[in-house]
Motif scaffolding. Sequence first.
Motif, short mmCIF file in Angstrom:
data_model
loop_
_atom_site.label_atom_id
_atom_site.label_comp_id
_atom_site.label_asym_id
_atom_site.label_seq_id
_atom_site.Cartn_x
_atom_site.Cartn_y
_atom_site.Cartn_z
N UNK A 163 38.67 34.17 43.42
CA UNK A 163 38.15 32.86 43.81
C UNK A 163 37.53 33.00 45.20
N UNK A 164 36.25 32.65 45.30
CA UNK A 164 35.54 32.71 46.58
C UNK A 164 35.95 31.52 47.45
N UNK A 165 36.25 31.79 48.70
CA UNK A 165 36.70 30.78 49.66
C UNK A 165 35.62 29.73 49.88
N UNK A 166 36.00 28.45 50.06
CA UNK A 166 35.00 27.41 50.29
C UNK A 166 34.08 27.69 51.49
N UNK A 167 34.59 28.30 52.54
CA UNK A 167 33.72 28.62 53.69
C UNK A 167 32.66 29.63 53.29
N UNK A 168 33.02 30.56 52.42
CA UNK A 168 32.03 31.53 51.94
C UNK A 168 30.96 30.84 51.11
N UNK A 169 31.34 29.84 50.34
CA UNK A 169 30.37 29.08 49.56
C UNK A 169 29.41 28.35 50.51
N UNK A 222 39.14 45.77 49.60
CA UNK A 222 40.02 44.60 49.52
C UNK A 222 39.44 43.49 48.65
N UNK A 223 38.46 43.83 47.83
CA UNK A 223 37.79 42.91 46.92
C UNK A 223 37.00 41.82 47.64
N UNK A 224 36.61 42.09 48.89
CA UNK A 224 35.67 41.20 49.56
C UNK A 224 34.28 41.61 49.13
N UNK A 234 38.48 23.90 46.47
CA UNK A 234 39.36 25.00 46.04
C UNK A 234 38.60 26.29 45.83
N UNK A 235 37.33 26.34 46.23
CA UNK A 235 36.53 27.53 46.05
C UNK A 235 35.87 27.57 44.69
N UNK A 236 35.22 28.69 44.41
CA UNK A 236 34.51 28.87 43.14
C UNK A 236 34.84 30.25 42.58
N UNK A 237 34.68 30.46 41.28
CA UNK A 237 34.90 31.80 40.75
C UNK A 237 34.00 32.81 41.46
N UNK A 238 34.57 33.93 41.80
CA UNK A 238 33.83 34.95 42.54
C UNK A 238 32.59 35.40 41.76
N UNK A 259 35.19 36.23 50.92
CA UNK A 259 36.59 36.49 50.57
C UNK A 259 36.80 36.05 49.12
N UNK A 260 37.16 37.00 48.26
CA UNK A 260 37.33 36.68 46.83
C UNK A 260 38.79 36.60 46.41
N UNK A 261 39.63 36.18 47.34
CA UNK A 261 41.01 35.86 46.99
C UNK A 261 41.47 34.70 47.87
N UNK A 262 40.72 33.62 47.74
CA UNK A 262 40.94 32.44 48.59
C UNK A 262 42.22 31.72 48.22
N UNK A 263 42.92 31.29 49.26
CA UNK A 263 44.13 30.47 49.10
C UNK A 263 45.12 31.10 48.12
N UNK A 264 45.19 32.41 48.15
CA UNK A 264 46.15 33.14 47.32
C UNK A 264 45.74 33.31 45.87
#
Length: 94
Positions: free
Chosen positions: A74-80, A41-43, A18-22, A65-70
């Motif tokens: 939240x940082x997207x898992x791919x970004x992690x 865009x808060x990326x 589910x990602x991680x806190x940005x 991406x710091x707005x993962x899955x809406x």
Amino acid sequence: MTKAEKLLNQWSQRVPPDGVPCEDAVLVMESLEMTVTTDSQNHKYARHPKLIGSSSFPLGGFRVNCHAKGKQCVAHPQAVRDIVKAAKIIKGDE
């Protein structure tokens, strides 16, 4: 061991689906001495000289991406995964 090191170790074992806190993502990137900037865009955009020319990050950086899955901040898992991959390159493990 610092919080950033603990987080990176956890993510290296298993990326949270589910990602991680940005703020955690930024903490880890800054601990790797990456330059982190934010766009409109808060990326987050992370750069490091050791990434230049690498097969994964030939231009020396990547976007988080710091707005993962809406979810905001939240940082997207791919970004992690990218952070973990970049850490290996920066540390010379790859």
